[in-house]
Motif scaffolding. Structure first.
Motif, mmCIF file in Angstrom:
data_model
loop_
_atom_site.group_PDB
_atom_site.id
_atom_site.type_symbol
_atom_site.label_atom_id
_atom_site.label_comp_id
_atom_site.label_asym_id
_atom_site.label_seq_id
_atom_site.Cartn_x
_atom_site.Cartn_y
_atom_site.Cartn_z
ATOM 1 N N SER A 48 0.820 -1.211 0.000
ATOM 2 C CA SER A 48 0.000 0.000 0.000
ATOM 3 C C SER A 48 0.855 1.263 0.000
ATOM 4 O O SER A 48 0.601 2.207 -0.758
ATOM 5 C CB SER A 48 -0.923 -0.029 1.225
ATOM 6 N N ARG A 49 1.907 1.269 0.853
ATOM 7 C CA ARG A 49 2.791 2.455 0.912
ATOM 8 C C ARG A 49 3.580 2.628 -0.386
ATOM 9 O O ARG A 49 3.799 3.749 -0.838
ATOM 10 C CB ARG A 49 3.758 2.318 2.092
ATOM 11 N N ALA A 50 4.026 1.515 -0.968
ATOM 12 C CA ALA A 50 4.774 1.588 -2.234
ATOM 13 C C ALA A 50 3.887 2.128 -3.348
ATOM 14 O O ALA A 50 4.323 2.944 -4.176
ATOM 15 C CB ALA A 50 5.319 0.206 -2.607
ATOM 16 N N ALA A 51 2.636 1.688 -3.376
ATOM 17 C CA ALA A 51 1.695 2.176 -4.395
ATOM 18 C C ALA A 51 1.445 3.668 -4.228
ATOM 19 O O ALA A 51 1.396 4.421 -5.218
ATOM 20 C CB ALA A 51 0.386 1.396 -4.304
ATOM 21 N N ASP A 52 1.287 4.118 -2.977
ATOM 22 C CA ASP A 52 1.092 5.549 -2.713
ATOM 23 C C ASP A 52 2.304 6.357 -3.178
ATOM 24 O O ASP A 52 2.164 7.414 -3.806
ATOM 25 C CB ASP A 52 0.876 5.797 -1.215
ATOM 26 N N GLU A 96 3.100 -8.656 -5.746
ATOM 27 C CA GLU A 96 2.572 -7.327 -6.068
ATOM 28 C C GLU A 96 3.533 -6.233 -5.596
ATOM 29 O O GLU A 96 3.762 -5.243 -6.295
ATOM 30 C CB GLU A 96 1.190 -7.146 -5.433
ATOM 31 N N LEU A 97 4.109 -6.431 -4.423
ATOM 32 C CA LEU A 97 5.073 -5.445 -3.912
ATOM 33 C C LEU A 97 6.252 -5.309 -4.862
ATOM 34 O O LEU A 97 6.625 -4.191 -5.262
ATOM 35 C CB LEU A 97 5.564 -5.865 -2.523
ATOM 36 N N PHE A 98 6.822 -6.439 -5.263
ATOM 37 C CA PHE A 98 8.006 -6.385 -6.115
ATOM 38 C C PHE A 98 7.669 -5.902 -7.525
ATOM 39 O O PHE A 98 8.504 -5.286 -8.197
ATOM 40 C CB PHE A 98 8.699 -7.753 -6.145
ATOM 41 N N ARG A 99 6.437 -6.160 -7.979
ATOM 42 C CA ARG A 99 6.018 -5.610 -9.288
ATOM 43 C C ARG A 99 5.988 -4.086 -9.237
ATOM 44 O O ARG A 99 6.546 -3.410 -10.119
ATOM 45 C CB ARG A 99 4.626 -6.138 -9.658
ATOM 46 N N ILE A 100 5.365 -3.547 -8.198
ATOM 47 C CA ILE A 100 5.279 -2.083 -8.061
ATOM 48 C C ILE A 100 6.667 -1.473 -7.935
ATOM 49 O O ILE A 100 6.985 -0.460 -8.575
ATOM 50 C CB ILE A 100 4.413 -1.716 -6.838
ATOM 51 N N VAL A 101 7.511 -2.110 -7.123
ATOM 52 C CA VAL A 101 8.870 -1.597 -6.899
ATOM 53 C C VAL A 101 9.655 -1.587 -8.203
ATOM 54 O O VAL A 101 10.285 -0.589 -8.572
ATOM 55 C CB VAL A 101 9.588 -2.451 -5.832
#
Length: 424
Positions: free
Chosen positions: A109-113, A134-139
């Motif tokens: 959530s924080r990474a997306a923000d 999902e975290l690593f995709r966003i990163v």
């Protein structure tokens, strides 16, 4: 009343400077030159084509660990922007996170923000692996370099049936992804803890991939706390602080592990009390009133969230400390009072080892500390608990629990005095 307050001349000009979590400029950071340089040297490699090392920042609460990290990351971000380096900081306080799955989703959530994108997995009903993906995709899609700041990491214990605590598994996944080349993004993890021994609980696999650089933060002394407050004095209008306000606030904070957050809070609350009372200046009386208020608020915040058994252990130990000449409490004496309390309210009664372990767990909240002691061959070894806050305040706050309130204070005091007499 609202209109009267609107017309009243306030005493505080810039309230953000009296927020302990506000990221101040470097020239307002006092007594932490060495730590500031160390953290800067290690994280600044993000300005080039390199991965910053992982860091472990440890020391008592309110000694500048989070402040330094935020300040350095803010400066790096400002330098990266014109260089077209996509630098990000994902900061999470782990105190209120129950499980690894909850923690990973919070990072998502924080990474997306931070990236300004939408999260594509639900919070509930999916495996933790999908949240990691999902975290690593966003990163990977949105950052060239990213620092994960995990504050109060030792509080993320997770489920007790797991071999390693949740914070160990979190460190393993984050540091492995950063080091094994699975991502093009350079990842660094900054673990922050008040517990100097936290790394002893990190599993061997996590430790081998995390391998942090350690940075120690010691207590602030009264002079450093005064300097910190003077750097924020311009939060008030000119000439509204009496001369003894800053020294007194610093002295109170120095008594409790040199906590800068507490010193800043004292200044803020003292100013707000003076404003509320319509006084033209902030004086010593406001600071003393603020000390009582801040202490009670902090204790209340901690004890509201702990189990009934921990409350009983804490109440028994604080009751002994309140009656003893030294202001400390032996574990052997505290346990006997704990037995009296559990008998009085018909609660489960644990063995002395469990009582001691629960008291040790409470040290992570900076309410108590302990030392191993012996008073000669006849007494054997025991732990002696010292309190960072007034035992009377802790007792008063704990009595807000209806079960504890049922027990007569006079009876508890009588039992404590009898047990203290038996210590000799």
């Amino acid at each position: 009343m609202l209109l009267e307050f609107d017309e009243q001349e306030g005493l505080i000009r810039e309230r953000t400077l009296l927020d302990p979590n506000y990221v101040v400029e470097e020239d307002r950071i006092v007594g932490r030159d060495d730590q500031l340089q160390e953290v800067t040297k290690m994280l600044r490699v993000a300005l080039g084509d390199n991965r910053p090392p992982n860091l472990f920042l440890y020391g008592p609460s309110g000694t500048g660990k989070s402040l330094i990290t935020k300040a350095v990351c803010k400066n790096i971000s400002q330098i990266c922007e014109p260089r077209d380096i996509r630098f990000g900081t994902i900061e999470v306080n782990c105190q209120d996170l129950d499980t690894l799955g909850v923690a990973v989703y919070e990072l998502v959530s924080r990474a997306a923000d931070e990236a300004g994108v939408e999260v594509q997995v639900p919070k509930h009903g999916v495996a933790t692996k999908e949240k990691w993906d999902e975290l690593f995709r966003i990163v990977d899609e949105n950052f060239d370099s990213l620092v994960f700041v995990l504050d109060e990491l030792d509080m993320l214990v997770g489920r007790r049936d797991k071999q390693d605590p949740a914070f160990s598994r979190l460190l393993y996944q984050l540091s492995r992804a950063g080091a094994d080349g699975e991502l093009e993004t350079f990842i660094s993890v900054v673990a922050i803890s008040n517990d100097t021994k936290m790394m002893e609980s990190v599993g061997s696999r996590a430790l081998s991939s995390f391998t942090p650089e350690d940075v120690h933060f010691g207590d602030y002394d009264a002079n450093q706390l005064q300097a910190i407050l003077r750097r924020r004095q311009d939060a008030f209008y000119d000439d509204v602080l009496d001369d003894d306000v800053i020294p007194l606030a610093a002295a109170f904070a120095a008594q409790t592990h040199g906590d800068a957050r507490k010193a800043i809070d004292l200044m803020r609350v003292a100013g707000e009390l003076a404003e509320r009372e319509g006084d033209p200046r902030v004086n010593e009386a406001h600071v003393r009133e603020a000390q009582d208020k801040v202490e009670k608020n902090r204790v209340l915040e901690v004890v509201r969230g702990i189990s009934t058994q921990k409350k009983l252990c804490l109440y028994a130990t604080a009751a002994v400390a309140a009656e003893s000449n030294s202001g400390a409490a032996r574990s052997t004496t505290g346990y006997k009072v704990y037995q009296f309390l559990t008998d009085s309210i018909d609660a489960d009664q644990y063995h002395q080892e469990t009582y001691v372990n629960k008291m040790k767990e409470l040290t992570t909240y900076s309410l108590v500390d302990f030392e191993r002691r012996s008073h000669g061959p006849s007494s054997g070894m025991f732990l002696e608990f010292q309190f960072g806050e007034s035992p009377a305040t802790i007792l008063e706050t704990l009595r807000e629990d209806s079960r504890i309130e049922m027990v007569s204070q006079d009876e508890v005091a009588s039992v404590v005095q009898a047990q203290i007499r038996n210590e000799g």
